[in-house]
Design an enzyme around this catalytic site. Structure first.
Site, PDB file in Angstrom:
ATOM      1  N   HIS A  39      -1.102   0.097  -9.529  1.00  0.00           N
ATOM      2  CA  HIS A  39      -1.863  -0.691  -8.544  1.00  0.00           C
ATOM      3  C   HIS A  39      -2.620  -1.837  -9.242  1.00  0.00           C
ATOM      4  O   HIS A  39      -3.849  -1.900  -9.181  1.00  0.00           O
ATOM      5  CB  HIS A  39      -2.827   0.212  -7.765  1.00  0.00           C
ATOM      6  CG  HIS A  39      -3.242  -0.375  -6.448  1.00  0.00           C
ATOM      7  ND1 HIS A  39      -3.531   0.379  -5.339  1.00  0.00           N
ATOM      8  CD2 HIS A  39      -3.436  -1.670  -6.063  1.00  0.00           C
ATOM      9  CE1 HIS A  39      -3.885  -0.402  -4.336  1.00  0.00           C
ATOM     10  NE2 HIS A  39      -3.833  -1.667  -4.746  1.00  0.00           N
ATOM     11  N   ARG A  47       0.860  -1.185   0.000  1.00  0.00           N
ATOM     12  CA  ARG A  47       0.000   0.000   0.000  1.00  0.00           C
ATOM     13  C   ARG A  47       0.889   1.225   0.000  1.00  0.00           C
ATOM     14  O   ARG A  47       1.968   1.211   0.603  1.00  0.00           O
ATOM     15  CB  ARG A  47      -0.839   0.071   1.281  1.00  0.00           C
ATOM     16  CG  ARG A  47      -2.173  -0.638   1.227  1.00  0.00           C
ATOM     17  CD  ARG A  47      -3.179   0.091   0.314  1.00  0.00           C
ATOM     18  NE  ARG A  47      -4.463  -0.567   0.307  1.00  0.00           N
ATOM     19  CZ  ARG A  47      -4.779  -1.634  -0.421  1.00  0.00           C
ATOM     20  NH1 ARG A  47      -3.896  -2.183  -1.241  1.00  0.00           N
ATOM     21  NH2 ARG A  47      -5.990  -2.161  -0.364  1.00  0.00           N
ATOM     22  N   GLU A  58      -1.906   7.928  -4.161  1.00  0.00           N
ATOM     23  CA  GLU A  58      -2.235   7.492  -5.521  1.00  0.00           C
ATOM     24  C   GLU A  58      -3.710   7.763  -5.822  1.00  0.00           C
ATOM     25  O   GLU A  58      -4.526   7.749  -4.897  1.00  0.00           O
ATOM     26  CB  GLU A  58      -1.919   5.988  -5.688  1.00  0.00           C
ATOM     27  CG  GLU A  58      -2.766   5.082  -4.813  1.00  0.00           C
ATOM     28  CD  GLU A  58      -2.409   3.607  -4.997  1.00  0.00           C
ATOM     29  OE1 GLU A  58      -1.247   3.224  -4.822  1.00  0.00           O
ATOM     30  OE2 GLU A  58      -3.355   2.849  -5.319  1.00  0.00           O
TER      31      GLU A  58
HETATM   32  C1  GLV Z   1      -5.614  -4.431  -3.543  1.00  0.00           C
HETATM   33  O1  GLV Z   1      -4.838  -3.566  -3.375  1.00  0.00           O
HETATM   34  C2  GLV Z   1      -6.173  -5.186  -2.467  1.00  0.00           C
HETATM   35  O2  GLV Z   1      -5.987  -4.806  -1.302  1.00  0.00           O
HETATM   36  O3  GLV Z   1      -6.827  -6.190  -2.746  1.00  0.00           O
END
Ligand code: GLV
Length: 327
Positions: free
Chosen positions: A286, A239, A268
């Site tokens: 991401h 993250r 982001e």
């Molecule tokens: C994506 O970032 C998730 O947490 O599934």
């Protein structure tokens, strides 16, 4: 009368269709991004909310929507939901663990290989027309096979990454709050539990796969980057906020580490534009879980949770069981 839900982002039409069989659905197939205040209004009169990591599900939303019973995130991470506030408000919150472990681990490997072996950097150079001759030292970098992999956050995704390292004859170190059982350590390529400092000093490639929380904010900052080897690479699959991006940019500029592969960023999608001026970074938007079957499985998992929660059952991936116990 069917329960009412709001699906906060565009989702697979077949999942929307499935949700419509159970619920009176208001959806956002135009995929608008709502602010926290707009989402609070969208949740009015709804029993359930289908959300993604982009939606801030705040204490104010719960306060303004006492009728809300469940918030189901289409993600394993759930730091977009104020879980303490959800629990206090008696709202069930769920995530989508497990269905994305292997796909995310595959992508961790893709980022690691691309970063260490300078795949995108050399491709940009080639596309820019610079390739005139072969040279003994063109885009040389560290090896992946036979090196030491350091995994910070040894949950199910971390373990899936470690299992993949067997084919590369790697040594695996991991740092995690709790140690894995001996059986799981063996399955994870005989991973060795070490302190964060030892991992950062020793690993050739460091992969971050820990959940974001106030406690994991800036797990990797200037001091931690200074411990890493100058030839090392850093991969963030976890993250934004786990890495201090400004400190990483300064370290990459100064040659403090060789390169970074980043799928997630602070703030982001408005990430720090200074990354764009660096050649020794691989940047992706991401997408670690973004295979079609996995994204579909995640959407269906969020739908399963919503269907269970709003039909009086315990959702399979309930994050705050205290709510159910109190009901
Ligand atoms: C994506 O970032 C998730 O947490 O599934």
């Amino acid at each position: 009368m069917k329960p009412k839900i709001f699906v906060a982002r565009a989702v697979f039409p077949e999942v929307l269709e499935r949700l419509s069989q159970h619920f009176d659905v208001e959806s956002n197939q135009d995929d608008r991004i709502f602010t926290a205040d707009e989402l609070l209004v969208k949740a009015k009169g709804k029993d359930g909310l289908f959300a993604t990591p982009s939606e801030p599900v705040t204490a104010a939303l719960f306060a303004a929507n006492p009728q809300l019973k469940a918030v189901c995130n289409m993600a394993v991470g759930y730091n977009n939901i104020d879980l303490a506030a959800a629990t206090k408000a008696g709202v069930m919150a769920t995530n989508t663990p497990d269905v994305l472990n292997e796909t995310t681990a595959d992508f961790g490997w893709a980022l690691l290989m691309a970063t260490a072996r300078r795949v995108t950097e050399s491709e940009h150079w080639l596309r820019a027309g610079h390739w005139k001759k072969w040279s003994y030292d063109s885009f040389v970098g560290p090896d992946v096979h036979g090196s030491t992999l350091g995994i910070i956050g040894m949950g199910r995704i971390g373990q899936a990454i470690a299992r993949r390292s067997m084919g590369f004859d790697m040594n695996v170190l991991y740092y995690n709050r709790s140690r894995l059982s001996p059986e799981l350590e063996v399955r994870a390529n005989n991973a060795r539990h070490v302190g964060k400092e030892e991992l950062l000093r020793t690993a050739d490639h460091v992969i971050l796969v820990l959940p974001y929380s106030a406690a994991s904010h800036h797990t990797i900052g200037a001091a931690e980057l200074a411990l890493m080897k100058p030839q090392a690479t850093l991969i963030n699959l976890a993250r934004g906020g786990i890495v201090d991006d400004a400190a990483l940019i300064a370290t990459l500029r100064a040659g403090g580490i060789a390169a970074a592969g980043l799928d997630v960023f602070e703030n982001e999608p408005a990430f720090n534009p200074d990354f764009l001026g660096l050649s020794n970074v691989v940047l992706t938007p991401h997408i670690a879980s973004a295979s079609t079957p996995t994204r579909l499985a995640m959407a269906n998992c969020a739908a399963d949770n919503l269907i269970a929660a709003l039909s009086g059952n315990t959702p399979p991936n309930l994050l705050n069981p205290d709510v159910k116990a109190a009901a």
